[in-house]
Design an enzyme around this catalytic site. Structure first.
Site, PDB file in Angstrom:
ATOM      1  N   LYS A  60      -9.510   1.254  -1.839  1.00 25.67           N
ATOM      2  CA  LYS A  60      -9.619   0.417  -0.649  1.00 25.67           C
ATOM      3  C   LYS A  60     -11.321   0.808   0.011  1.00 25.67           C
ATOM      4  O   LYS A  60     -11.660   1.864   0.199  1.00 25.67           O
ATOM      5  CB  LYS A  60      -8.711   1.025   0.344  1.00 25.67           C
ATOM      6  CG  LYS A  60      -8.836   0.382   1.595  1.00 25.67           C
ATOM      7  CD  LYS A  60      -7.544   0.853   2.551  1.00 25.67           C
ATOM      8  CE  LYS A  60      -7.339   0.257   4.043  1.00 25.67           C
ATOM      9  NZ  LYS A  60      -6.036   0.829   4.495  1.00 25.67           N
ATOM     10  N   VAL A  86      -0.089  -2.182  10.812  1.00 26.24           N
ATOM     11  CA  VAL A  86       0.332  -1.682  12.082  1.00 26.24           C
ATOM     12  C   VAL A  86      -0.223  -2.428  13.364  1.00 26.24           C
ATOM     13  O   VAL A  86       0.418  -2.566  14.155  1.00 26.24           O
ATOM     14  CB  VAL A  86       0.134  -0.074  12.089  1.00 26.24           C
ATOM     15  CG1 VAL A  86       0.966   0.776  10.978  1.00 26.24           C
ATOM     16  CG2 VAL A  86      -1.489  -0.001  12.068  1.00 26.24           C
ATOM     17  N   CYS A 115      -4.913  -3.855   2.546  1.00 22.07           N
ATOM     18  CA  CYS A 115      -4.659  -3.983   3.910  1.00 22.07           C
ATOM     19  C   CYS A 115      -5.868  -4.052   4.851  1.00 22.07           C
ATOM     20  O   CYS A 115      -6.309  -5.285   4.894  1.00 22.07           O
ATOM     21  CB  CYS A 115      -3.975  -2.537   4.338  1.00 22.07           C
ATOM     22  SG  CYS A 115      -2.953  -2.730   5.982  1.00 22.07           S
ATOM     23  N   GLU A 175       0.687  -1.369  -0.112  1.00 23.20           N
ATOM     24  CA  GLU A 175       0.113  -0.006  -0.075  1.00 23.20           C
ATOM     25  C   GLU A 175       0.822   1.134   0.004  1.00 23.20           C
ATOM     26  O   GLU A 175       1.892   1.265   0.462  1.00 23.20           O
ATOM     27  CB  GLU A 175      -0.514  -0.167   1.364  1.00 23.20           C
ATOM     28  CG  GLU A 175      -1.947   1.049   1.452  1.00 23.20           C
ATOM     29  CD  GLU A 175      -2.624   0.712   2.755  1.00 23.20           C
ATOM     30  OE1 GLU A 175      -2.188   0.051   3.735  1.00 23.20           O
ATOM     31  OE2 GLU A 175      -3.658   1.383   2.952  1.00 23.20           O
TER      32      GLU A 175
HETATM   33  C1  ACM Z   1      -4.031  -0.177   7.034  1.00 19.70           C
HETATM   34  O1  ACM Z   1      -4.970  -0.560   6.736  1.00 19.70           O
HETATM   35  N1  ACM Z   1      -3.023   0.514   6.275  1.00 19.70           N
HETATM   36  C2  ACM Z   1      -3.549  -0.692   8.463  1.00 19.70           C
END
Ligand code: ACM
Length: 258
Positions: free
Chosen positions: A109, A169, A142, A40
């Site tokens: 996303k 994270v 992510c 990402e």
């Molecule tokens: C994330 O979605 N970058 C933790």
């Protein structure tokens, strides 16, 4: 036929796109893949503090970053999935592009994480799959992994491989993605980053998981690296976990409701 599935794990320097792109290409140059998955926001870094900062890094899906990825893909006869901040009119999206040949397809996303919600609009593309050298590839980004619906939707559309650009994270995705792969009987390729950026530490552990939920490769938590695994994408068409149990045919959507 063997499909060479690759992940790149980088350690981008914040806002140093040319350097970050070069470092990824150097990792990729060391081995051949049919599909490379990059993290990402792999070129810009992730932890924007202002919308202006995010906007300065964002570009259109036909912008110079995608042109560089397309040129690399053409030179190396591969496809690339990579995350980038996308500018579309007044809006910013946390997007990932799949590039191959003349074609670019963008996924935005769906499930934004934390501070992303301040700068980025929730994705509006929905989920899709594209053929890469015969294998059906779907994309999620992510935090989407935390919503089983994302991987399930892709798998129901026929995805054999889920490309998963990430900047992780929280600690759970490497183990959690084993379940996403197992419950959908698909390969997944999570490309994460490492390092600390403005107080955020990223956990690395980029990985490729089989439809049985086994780890085919997992990188370390701290070092940039790349890995390629040869997979038989067709095994992801078989949804049986027992001669009498096919995970997709045995679903009971009428009973799932909301
Ligand atoms: C994330 O979605 N970058 C933790």
């Amino acid at each position: 036929m063997e499909f060479r599935l690759g992940v790149v794990q980088n350690s981008p320097k914040f806002l140093k796109a040319p350097e970050n792109i070069k470092a990824c290409f150097e990792l990729m140059d060391k081995q051949a893949a049919d599909l490379w998955v990059l993290p990402e926001f792999f070129a810009s870094g992730y932890n924007f503090k202002t919308r202006k900062e995010a906007r300065q890094c964002a570009e259109a899906a036909n912008g110079p970053l995608i042109a560089l990825l397309r040129a690399y893909a053409a030179r190396n006869d591969c496809a690339i999935v990579a995350g980038f901040p996308e500018r579309a009119g007044a809006r910013l999206y946390n997007s990932a592009a799949l590039v191959q040949g003349e074609k670019t397809r963008v996924y935005r996303k769906t499930h934004l994480f934390g501070g992303e919600k301040r700068f980025f609009a929730p994705g509006d593309t929905g989920f899709w799959t594209e053929r890469v050298k015969g294998a059906a590839v779907g994309v999620m980004v992510c935090f989407d992994w935390f919503f089983p619906e994302a991987a399930r939707t892709l798998a129901l559309q026929g995805a054999q491989i889920i490309a998963h650009p990430s900047n992780l994270v929280l600690p759970w995705a490497p183990e959690g993605m084993k379940i996403r792969s197992l419950e959908n009987r698909v390969f997944s390729a999570t490309a994460d980053r490492v390092g600390v950026e403005r107080g955020l530490r990223y956990i690395g552990q980029s990985q490729i998981i089989s439809p049985n939920g086994t780890v085919l490769v997992r990188l370390g938590p701290e070092q940039p690296a790349a890995a390629v695994v040869g997979v038989d994408a067709w095994t992801a068409r078989d949804k049986k976990v027992h001669p009498a149990c096919d995970l997709f045919r045995d679903r009971r959507p009428a009973l799932y409701g909301r």
